[in-house]
Design a protein around this motif. Structure first.
Motif, short mmCIF file in Angstrom:
data_model
loop_
_atom_site.label_atom_id
_atom_site.label_comp_id
_atom_site.label_asym_id
_atom_site.label_seq_id
_atom_site.Cartn_x
_atom_site.Cartn_y
_atom_site.Cartn_z
N ASN A 43 0.90 5.96 0.13
CA ASN A 43 0.21 7.23 0.07
C ASN A 43 1.17 8.30 -0.10
O ASN A 43 2.02 8.20 -0.89
CB ASN A 43 -0.50 7.19 1.38
N SER A 100 -3.70 -3.58 7.03
CA SER A 100 -4.54 -2.71 7.02
C SER A 100 -5.23 -1.61 6.05
O SER A 100 -6.13 -0.65 6.81
CB SER A 100 -4.02 -1.96 8.16
N SER A 101 -4.42 -1.60 5.40
CA SER A 101 -4.85 -0.39 3.89
C SER A 101 -6.34 -1.36 3.37
O SER A 101 -6.80 -0.80 1.57
CB SER A 101 -3.95 -0.48 2.62
N LEU A 102 -6.44 -2.87 3.68
CA LEU A 102 -7.77 -2.87 2.93
C LEU A 102 -8.46 -3.34 3.32
O LEU A 102 -9.24 -3.44 4.57
CB LEU A 102 -7.10 -4.94 2.95
N VAL A 131 -2.49 0.26 11.82
CA VAL A 131 -1.77 1.22 12.07
C VAL A 131 -2.57 2.06 11.14
O VAL A 131 -3.10 2.28 10.10
CB VAL A 131 -0.92 0.27 11.10
N TRP A 168 0.52 -12.85 0.38
CA TRP A 168 0.60 -12.01 2.22
C TRP A 168 -1.12 -13.02 2.23
O TRP A 168 -1.47 -13.90 1.30
CB TRP A 168 -0.01 -10.53 1.71
N GLY A 223 -2.30 5.54 8.58
CA GLY A 223 -2.28 4.94 7.19
C GLY A 223 -0.93 6.51 7.07
O GLY A 223 -0.49 6.32 6.35
N ASP A 224 -0.88 7.24 8.00
CA ASP A 224 -0.14 8.19 8.27
C ASP A 224 1.18 7.42 9.16
O ASP A 224 0.80 7.78 10.23
CB ASP A 224 0.24 9.90 8.17
N ASN A 225 1.96 6.96 8.91
CA ASN A 225 2.54 6.35 9.80
C ASN A 225 3.77 6.98 10.47
O ASN A 225 4.47 6.70 11.99
CB ASN A 225 4.33 5.77 8.49
N ALA A 277 4.33 8.21 2.29
CA ALA A 277 4.16 8.38 4.21
C ALA A 277 4.22 7.08 4.23
O ALA A 277 4.10 6.87 5.95
CB ALA A 277 3.60 9.74 4.62
N HIS A 286 -6.36 0.13 -6.14
CA HIS A 286 -6.80 0.54 -5.83
C HIS A 286 -6.18 2.05 -5.76
O HIS A 286 -5.77 2.53 -6.33
CB HIS A 286 -7.20 0.55 -4.31
N ASP A 310 -12.20 -6.05 -0.66
CA ASP A 310 -10.83 -5.76 -1.42
C ASP A 310 -10.43 -7.25 -2.56
O ASP A 310 -9.79 -8.58 -0.86
CB ASP A 310 -9.73 -5.09 -1.02
N THR A 311 -9.56 -6.99 -2.95
CA THR A 311 -8.76 -8.28 -3.25
C THR A 311 -7.73 -7.93 -3.79
O THR A 311 -7.58 -6.99 -4.19
CB THR A 311 -9.24 -9.18 -4.74
N LEU A 360 5.74 -5.29 9.95
CA LEU A 360 5.12 -3.79 9.38
C LEU A 360 4.83 -3.39 8.88
O LEU A 360 4.15 -3.06 8.36
CB LEU A 360 6.29 -2.34 10.64
N MET A 361 5.40 -4.28 7.57
CA MET A 361 4.68 -3.91 5.87
C MET A 361 4.10 -4.92 6.18
O MET A 361 2.86 -4.25 5.32
CB MET A 361 6.25 -3.75 5.03
N PRO A 363 0.41 -1.12 -0.18
CA PRO A 363 0.38 0.53 0.07
C PRO A 363 1.10 1.27 -0.18
O PRO A 363 1.91 1.41 0.72
CB PRO A 363 -0.41 -0.40 1.57
N PHE A 399 -4.16 7.18 1.45
CA PHE A 399 -3.86 5.45 1.98
C PHE A 399 -4.18 4.40 0.95
O PHE A 399 -5.59 4.33 1.35
CB PHE A 399 -3.65 5.25 3.31
N ALA A 423 -1.12 12.47 3.66
CA ALA A 423 -1.25 11.23 3.35
C ALA A 423 -2.25 10.59 4.32
O ALA A 423 -3.02 9.00 3.66
CB ALA A 423 0.04 10.98 4.64
N ALA A 434 0.86 -3.76 7.67
CA ALA A 434 0.41 -1.92 6.57
C ALA A 434 -0.10 -2.34 5.76
O ALA A 434 -1.45 -1.84 5.72
CB ALA A 434 1.11 -0.54 6.84
N MET A 435 0.24 -3.48 5.33
CA MET A 435 -0.67 -3.56 4.16
C MET A 435 -2.10 -4.47 4.35
O MET A 435 -3.05 -3.27 3.69
CB MET A 435 -0.02 -5.10 3.57
#
Lengths: 504, 255
Positions: free
Chosen positions: A132, B235-237, B196, B185, B198-200, A173, A154, B241-242, B228-229, A130, A149, A145, B232-233
């Motif tokens: 942003n 949590s973006s979904l 997490v 994944w 969207g802004d780290n 970010a 998407h 979503d697929t 962490l990555m 993902p 995201f 940011a 993050a992946m």
């Protein structure tokens, strides 16, 4: 009302310039005296967008979109796609870049202060991550940011009003931020002041970044990202536009003499601050930190990580101008080099090129060699003292021997053997004459360390010179002392044929 | 005793490189790389069984055939987005080029969840997944080994335009489980609780109280950014979503 007030300074200058359009354009960049402020973000809202929405022209580096040419705030649609792709970071070296628009740096975005920007961030379906975007030109938490995201496959959208004019960095970010930036996720957005920028002949887009690969500099093959080096801030590469050679050779920036050039230079980081310099040019103007005011006549300008600057210069003389990070090992050992090639007729009145190439003996000519001449006179008179010999030897040593053995006789460990406190000469002081006349190659052990390099014969030295050098060495740096005469050297020279001196 | 049981199960795994079935995970105390506001010290992981490899396209096709409501042309759009199973040539057919043996991707969380339910199983919880995935071929917790981390990251650097390998083609880890890293994944049951930002860079932001309790999550082990990555992946979904790189496997509770 606010809008009107903010425009007043520009109107004022406009009137001063005699309402002459041609006159106005070159001066526009200089319209704001240092004491006058633009009003910042409070002065940047020129009201709701006028007219039909406009699609922003995006360009790949090193090119810059044309000026917006707008005089009213518009709604501008920006569509940027995130693409993860393998590209060359150096010759024969591949790297998995994460990009905005398929290039490093990402596409250049150009809008006008007061524009309402509808930003569409798309993440390609085959992305693994993902992503942003945080645009430093956005007023609002996170610079967009959190609102952008975007999972693979998407697209997301957010809208902002560009309230502050200037040149701004944008970057990804998403966690871990440093890694996304280190993989190339940054670019520039120019928010033109309402009066636009002055017209120049060429505009280019250059961005510095530091890269951290698992393998060494120029180690071939696909190189992975090294988090360890990134945390230690020890980059493998420091690059302009994402690759060694991205702006050299066939891909060099070009200009003609007599043209004015404006560079938009950003620094994506993630870690290093750039000392940006163009070898052979002086920036006529630098809008330092990408802001509103400029400095004139600048050699090197500092560009922070996550910052940018605009600079202008006029090309007078043809040739290759080298863009570097003047933290200079980065330039010549980590790749931070780009070329601007200027074509046109030579202008000898400004720069002559090489006019003279002659010998320059400097201070070797007088005081130092006086000792040598002294010794020669005394020798002729048959009254040469040890002290005269040593002084002459010291002068000759400095010219002939110190390059390798160093002025203090310490040599370089493992490469050039030391002469100071040398057990090699302590064992047999007469060896020194042979070494000077015949050179030395093959393995020798000096003070416990083995050396295996080649010293060429110094047979170009006269008997006097060799004798003086040998005497100087024997009487210096804790060596056993002693004296070598010119006759002894002549005798040694006769005893075995001496090879002609190799070019030294 | 449990370790013995795992070893006894091994010969039951089908031959000729074909890996199927579940591996027994004894569970235990576990230090997660994630930091929950309300959790202190090790997390207790109860025993469970986990699929030895990700679910394949062929297996998912069989599921879709048994449950036509999950065909891509019949599924309710709230349960699966337009890309759901889009790489299949037809709603209930695979191409003969080895697709069947590859891990299924482009599945929504809802579809993966339904698959596991049909098996009398469920999706793994994050802790369960992380617990098993901490192992390498010889150690149950290899997370301190930089080589382990580098291997995981190596996958991140591989373009996903290249074809996926057969599911189960990698060496098994110390639990006898394959492909936790390096192929796709994987969905987790509680992925939507992995909030997490969207802004780290907002860690420590007073605003984070908006994610109350267990949701307020940050990364404890900053070295372990490979995890962490993944978080993050996920949590973006959203649940429908697929993506081209996201598959799943199931776990069964041990009673």
């Amino acid at each position: 009302m606010k809008r009107l007030v903010s425009l007043l300074p520009f109107v004022f200058v406009f009137v001063l310039a005699g309402c002459d359009r041609a006159q106005r354009a070159p001066d526009a960049g200089a319209a704001i005296p240092a004491q006058v402020t633009t009003g910042g973000s409070k002065g940047g809202d020129f009201g709701p967008p006028q007219g039909e929405p406009v699609k922003a022209v995006l360009t790949s580096p090193p090119f810059v979109p044309p000026a917006t040419g707008r005089t009213q705030p518009a709604k501008v649609i920006v569509e940027l796609e995130v693409i993860e792709k393998e590209m060359a970071i150096s010759e024969g070296v591949r790297y998995m870049f994460w990009t905005f628009g398929g290039t490093v740096p990402g596409s250049f975005i150009r809008v006008r202060q007061g524009d309402t920007v509808e930003f569409h961030l798309k993440n390609a379906p085959d992305s693994k991550m993902p992503h942003n975007i945080d645009l430093h030109g956005v007023t609002g938490p996170g610079g967009g940011a959190a609102s952008s995201f975007t999972a693979p496959g998407h697209a997301s959208r957010f809208t902002f009003k560009a309230l502050n004019a200037g040149l701004y960095v944008y970057h990804c970010a998403t966690a871990p931020v440093g890694m996304h930036v280190a993989n190339g996720m940054y670019g520039l957005i120019l928010i033109e002041p309402p009066q636009g920028l002055s017209k120049v002949d060429r505009e280019y887009y250059v961005m510095q970044g530091d890269f951290y690969t698992v393998g060494k500099y120029r180690e071939k093959g696909l190189q992975g990202f090294s988090m360890e080096k990134a945390i230690d801030e020890h980059p493998t590469y420091v690059l302009f536009n994402g690759g060694e050679g991205a702006l050299t050779g066939e891909k060099a920036l070009t200009a003609k003499t007599g043209e004015s050039v404006r560079l938009y230079v950003g620094n994506g980081g993630p870690n290093l601050v750039s000392s940006f310099h163009v070898i052979g040019e002086i920036f006529d103007k630098v809008w330092y930190e990408g802001g509103t005011h400029f400095q004139e006549n600048v050699q090197t300008t500092l560009i922070p990580a996550g910052g940018a600057a605009m600079m202008e210069f006029h090309v007078e003389v043809p040739g290759s101008y080298v863009l570097v990070d003047h933290s200079i090992f980065r330039a010549f050992n980590k790749g931070a080099v780009a070329i601007l090639k200027a074509e046109g007729p030579e202008v000898a009145a400004i720069y002559s090129g090489k006019e003279v190439d002659e010998m320059y003996l400097g201070d070797r000519a007088q005081p130092n060699l006086a000792a040598v001449a002294n010794a020669a006179r005394s020798a002729k008179a048959g009254a040469l003292t040890l002290d005269e010999q040593i002084k002459a030897g010291q002068a000759l040593f400095a010219g002939t021997c110190s390059t390798c053995h160093q002025g203090n006789g310490q040599g370089l460990p493992g490469v050039f053997p030391p002469l100071a406190k040398s057990d090699y000469f302590a064992k047999d002081p007469t060896r020194i004459v042979d070494v000077v006349l015949r050179g030395l190659s093959g393995t020798v052990k000096v003070n416990g360390q083995a050396y295996n390099s080649v010293m060429p014969p110094m047979s170009q030295l006269t008997d006097d010179e060799a004798a003086n050098i040998a005497t100087y060495v024997l009487n210096s740096w804790g060596n056993p002392g002693g004296r070598v005469s010119s006759d002894e050297v002549a005798k040694r020279r006769k005893e075995a044929p001496v090879a002609a001196a190799a070019p030294h | 005793m449990r370790a013995l049981l795992v070893i006894c199960l091994l010969p039951l795994v089908a031959s000729a490189g074909e890996v199927t079935g579940y591996a027994r995970i004894a569970g235990g105390d576990f230090i997660t790389a994630l930091k929950y506001e309300d959790a202190r010290g090790p997390t207790k992981v109860a025993p469970f069984d986990i699929m030895r490899r990700p679910v394949t396209n062929a297996e998912f096709l069989a599921f879709v055939t048994r449950n036509p409501a999950w065909r891509r042309d019949r599924v309710a759009p709230v349960f699966a987005g337009p890309d759901y199973l889009a790489h299949w040539p037809a709603p209930a057919r695979l191409s003969p080029d080895g697709l069947g043996g590859q891990p299924v991707t482009r599945v929504s969380w809802y579809a993966a969840n339904a698959y596991c339910e049909e098996q009398g199983a469920r999706l793994p919880r994050w802790f369960e997944w992380e617990y098993v995935a901490a192992a390498d071929e010889t150690r149950r917790d290899a997370r301190r080994d930089p080589a382990w981390r580098e291997r995981i990251l190596g996958w991140y650097a591989r373009p996903s335009s290249r074809s996926l390998p057969r599911s189960g083609a990698q060496a098994a880890n110390a639990y006898g489980v394959r492909d936790l890293h390096g192929v796709v994944w994987e969905w987790t049951d509680d992925y939507s609780a992995l909030l997490v930002s969207g802004d780290n860079r907002n860690q420590g932001d007073p605003d984070r109280t908006q994610f109350c309790g267990a949701g307020a999550l940050s990364i404890d082990d900053r070295e372990n950014y490979a995890v962490l990555m993944r978080v993050a992946m996920l949590s973006s979904l959203g649940g429908s979503d697929t993506t081209m790189n996201l598959g799943f496997r199931c776990v069964r509770e041990v009673r």
